[in-house]
Design a protein around this motif. Structure first.
Motif, PDB file in Angstrom:
ATOM      1  N   ALA A  83       0.832  -1.204   0.000  1.00 28.30           N
ATOM      2  CA  ALA A  83       0.000   0.000   0.000  1.00 28.30           C
ATOM      3  C   ALA A  83       0.864   1.250   0.000  1.00 28.30           C
ATOM      4  O   ALA A  83       1.942   1.274   0.602  1.00 28.30           O
ATOM      5  N   ASP A  84       0.392   2.283  -0.667  1.00 24.91           N
ATOM      6  CA  ASP A  84       1.010   3.599  -0.585  1.00 24.91           C
ATOM      7  C   ASP A  84       0.648   4.221   0.754  1.00 24.91           C
ATOM      8  O   ASP A  84      -0.266   3.768   1.455  1.00 24.91           O
ATOM      9  N   ASP A  85       1.353   5.279   1.109  1.00 26.04           N
ATOM     10  CA  ASP A  85       0.969   6.023   2.302  1.00 26.04           C
ATOM     11  C   ASP A  85      -0.383   6.690   2.061  1.00 26.04           C
ATOM     12  O   ASP A  85      -0.683   7.149   0.955  1.00 26.04           O
ATOM     13  N   ALA A  86      -1.198   6.741   3.086  1.00 26.02           N
ATOM     14  CA  ALA A  86      -2.475   7.445   2.987  1.00 26.02           C
ATOM     15  C   ALA A  86      -2.215   8.937   2.850  1.00 26.02           C
ATOM     16  O   ALA A  86      -1.291   9.481   3.464  1.00 26.02           O
ATOM     17  N   THR A  87      -3.019   9.607   2.045  1.00 31.64           N
ATOM     18  CA  THR A  87      -2.818  11.029   1.784  1.00 31.64           C
ATOM     19  C   THR A  87      -4.119  11.810   1.956  1.00 31.64           C
ATOM     20  O   THR A  87      -5.210  11.260   1.840  1.00 31.64           O
ATOM     21  N   ALA A  88      -3.964  13.094   2.221  1.00 35.92           N
ATOM     22  CA  ALA A  88      -5.095  14.017   2.309  1.00 35.92           C
ATOM     23  C   ALA A  88      -5.054  14.921   1.087  1.00 35.92           C
ATOM     24  O   ALA A  88      -4.068  15.620   0.856  1.00 35.92           O
ATOM     25  N   GLU A  89      -6.115  14.888   0.301  1.00 37.71           N
ATOM     26  CA  GLU A  89      -6.141  15.631  -0.958  1.00 37.71           C
ATOM     27  C   GLU A  89      -6.816  16.990  -0.826  1.00 37.71           C
ATOM     28  O   GLU A  89      -6.651  17.849  -1.691  1.00 37.71           O
ATOM     29  N   ALA A  90      -7.603  17.183   0.209  1.00 36.90           N
ATOM     30  CA  ALA A  90      -8.263  18.479   0.409  1.00 36.90           C
ATOM     31  C   ALA A  90      -8.367  18.748   1.891  1.00 36.90           C
ATOM     32  O   ALA A  90      -9.018  18.002   2.616  1.00 36.90           O
ATOM     33  N   THR A  91      -7.675  19.791   2.348  1.00 39.68           N
ATOM     34  CA  THR A  91      -7.720  20.172   3.753  1.00 39.68           C
ATOM     35  C   THR A  91      -7.843  21.683   3.839  1.00 39.68           C
ATOM     36  O   THR A  91      -7.760  22.396   2.841  1.00 39.68           O
ATOM     37  N   GLY A  92      -8.003  22.178   5.051  1.00 43.40           N
ATOM     38  CA  GLY A  92      -8.054  23.620   5.251  1.00 43.40           C
ATOM     39  C   GLY A  92      -9.213  24.272   4.531  1.00 43.40           C
ATOM     40  O   GLY A  92     -10.347  23.811   4.578  1.00 43.40           O
ATOM     41  N   PHE A  93      -8.924  25.374   3.820  1.00 46.10           N
ATOM     42  CA  PHE A  93      -9.962  26.152   3.154  1.00 46.10           C
ATOM     43  C   PHE A  93     -10.666  25.336   2.079  1.00 46.10           C
ATOM     44  O   PHE A  93     -11.891  25.396   1.939  1.00 46.10           O
ATOM     45  N   MET A  94      -9.913  24.535   1.309  1.00 41.30           N
ATOM     46  CA  MET A  94     -10.523  23.733   0.250  1.00 41.30           C
ATOM     47  C   MET A  94     -11.482  22.699   0.829  1.00 41.30           C
ATOM     48  O   MET A  94     -12.518  22.407   0.240  1.00 41.30           O
ATOM     49  N   ALA A  95     -11.136  22.164   1.996  1.00 41.25           N
ATOM     50  CA  ALA A  95     -12.023  21.186   2.622  1.00 41.25           C
ATOM     51  C   ALA A  95     -13.355  21.814   3.000  1.00 41.25           C
ATOM     52  O   ALA A  95     -14.398  21.159   2.968  1.00 41.25           O
ATOM     53  N   ALA A  96     -13.326  23.098   3.344  1.00 48.99           N
ATOM     54  CA  ALA A  96     -14.566  23.793   3.679  1.00 48.99           C
ATOM     55  C   ALA A  96     -15.477  23.918   2.468  1.00 48.99           C
ATOM     56  O   ALA A  96     -16.703  23.967   2.590  1.00 48.99           O
ATOM     57  N   LEU A  97     -14.886  23.945   1.270  1.00 51.69           N
ATOM     58  CA  LEU A  97     -15.666  24.089   0.040  1.00 51.69           C
ATOM     59  C   LEU A  97     -16.108  22.747  -0.532  1.00 51.69           C
ATOM     60  O   LEU A  97     -17.248  22.593  -0.975  1.00 51.69           O
ATOM     61  N   THR A  98     -15.201  21.791  -0.545  1.00 51.12           N
ATOM     62  CA  THR A  98     -15.467  20.524  -1.218  1.00 51.12           C
ATOM     63  C   THR A  98     -15.581  19.335  -0.275  1.00 51.12           C
ATOM     64  O   THR A  98     -15.990  18.249  -0.690  1.00 51.12           O
ATOM     65  N   GLY A  99     -15.240  19.538   1.005  1.00 54.37           N
ATOM     66  CA  GLY A  99     -15.158  18.421   1.927  1.00 54.37           C
ATOM     67  C   GLY A  99     -13.738  17.878   1.961  1.00 54.37           C
ATOM     68  O   GLY A  99     -12.946  18.090   1.043  1.00 54.37           O
ATOM     69  N   LYS A 100     -13.411  17.193   3.022  1.00 55.68           N
ATOM     70  CA  LYS A 100     -12.072  16.605   3.147  1.00 55.68           C
ATOM     71  C   LYS A 100     -12.030  15.285   2.380  1.00 55.68           C
ATOM     72  O   LYS A 100     -12.950  14.470   2.461  1.00 55.68           O
TER      73      LYS A 100
END
Length: 208
Positions: A83-100
């Motif tokens: 498995a690859d390392d788990a990653t976060a693709e949307a955090t912070g301000f973008m997460a507020a718009l699109t979700g984490k």
């Protein structure tokens, strides 16, 4: 009390964040509380701009801590898989718009099979997707497409090319969990990964 200039605020906030990151004493302490204390001191000193910047740094640090804990909820690879390392693709301000959006990819070297596991949390579209997934017309719209239930959570099982499958599951009120197989990864493999997850812990991690 006078508000500080934008340049002065930014410089002061940078020094606050840098000192917290580099100081050995601060590294052993709670950096979030350090920022909150810095904001309190700045506010008492009549520098609301610096106080605001310090609080913003504290918020970012709290969000980073939450994300790190949530990334740990992805299951380990099945035997014979990597498995690859788990990653976060949307955090912070973008997460507020699109979700984490968090994801992890699993691979079986011998066969080339893959599983892409994606967690979409707090998306503004989740309510619509959840309702659509429970519509009989939608679940009967394609051959092999059908309603799916796992540990009381509802979702969909979809056929893919080359005998692969895709599972979508709504967890609680805020999470869409998707497992998409490729290169012949069938529903049995997806269910094995799904069973390896603590879905209750997952639900709680995004509710807090």
């Amino acid at each position: 009390m006078q508000a500080c200039s934008r340049v002065r605020c930014a410089t002061a906030a940078f020094l606050i964040a840098a000192s917290a990151a580099l100081s050995p004493i601060a590294a052993q302490a709670d950096t979030v509380l350090d920022q909150i204390d810095a904001a309190r001191r700045a506010y008492q000193a009549g520098e609301p701009g610096v106080a605001t910047e310090a609080l913003n740094v504290a918020i970012v640090q709290i969000q980073q801590q939450q994300t790190e804990k949530q990334l740990q909820l992805f299951p380990e690879p099945l035997p014979g898989w990597t498995a690859d390392d788990a990653t976060a693709e949307a955090t912070g301000f973008m997460a507020a718009l699109t979700g984490k959006v968090l994801s992890r990819t699993y691979r079986q070297t011998e066969t080339g099979a893959e599983v892409m596991m994606t967690l979409s949390a707090n998306s503004p579209f989740l309510g619509f997707i959840s309702g659509l997934m429970q519509t009989p017309f939608f679940t009967q719209g394609a051959e092999g497409l059908g309603a799916y239930v796992h540990q009381g959570y509802r979702g969909l099982l979809e056929p893919q090319e080359n005998g692969s499958a895709k599972l979508s599951l709504v967890i609680g009120n805020s999470i869409l969990l998707q497992l998409e197989g490729s290169q012949g990864t069938d529903a049995e493999i997806l269910e094995a990964y799904l069973s390896a997850m603590d879905l209750k812990a997952l639900e709680q991690a995004f509710d807090n």
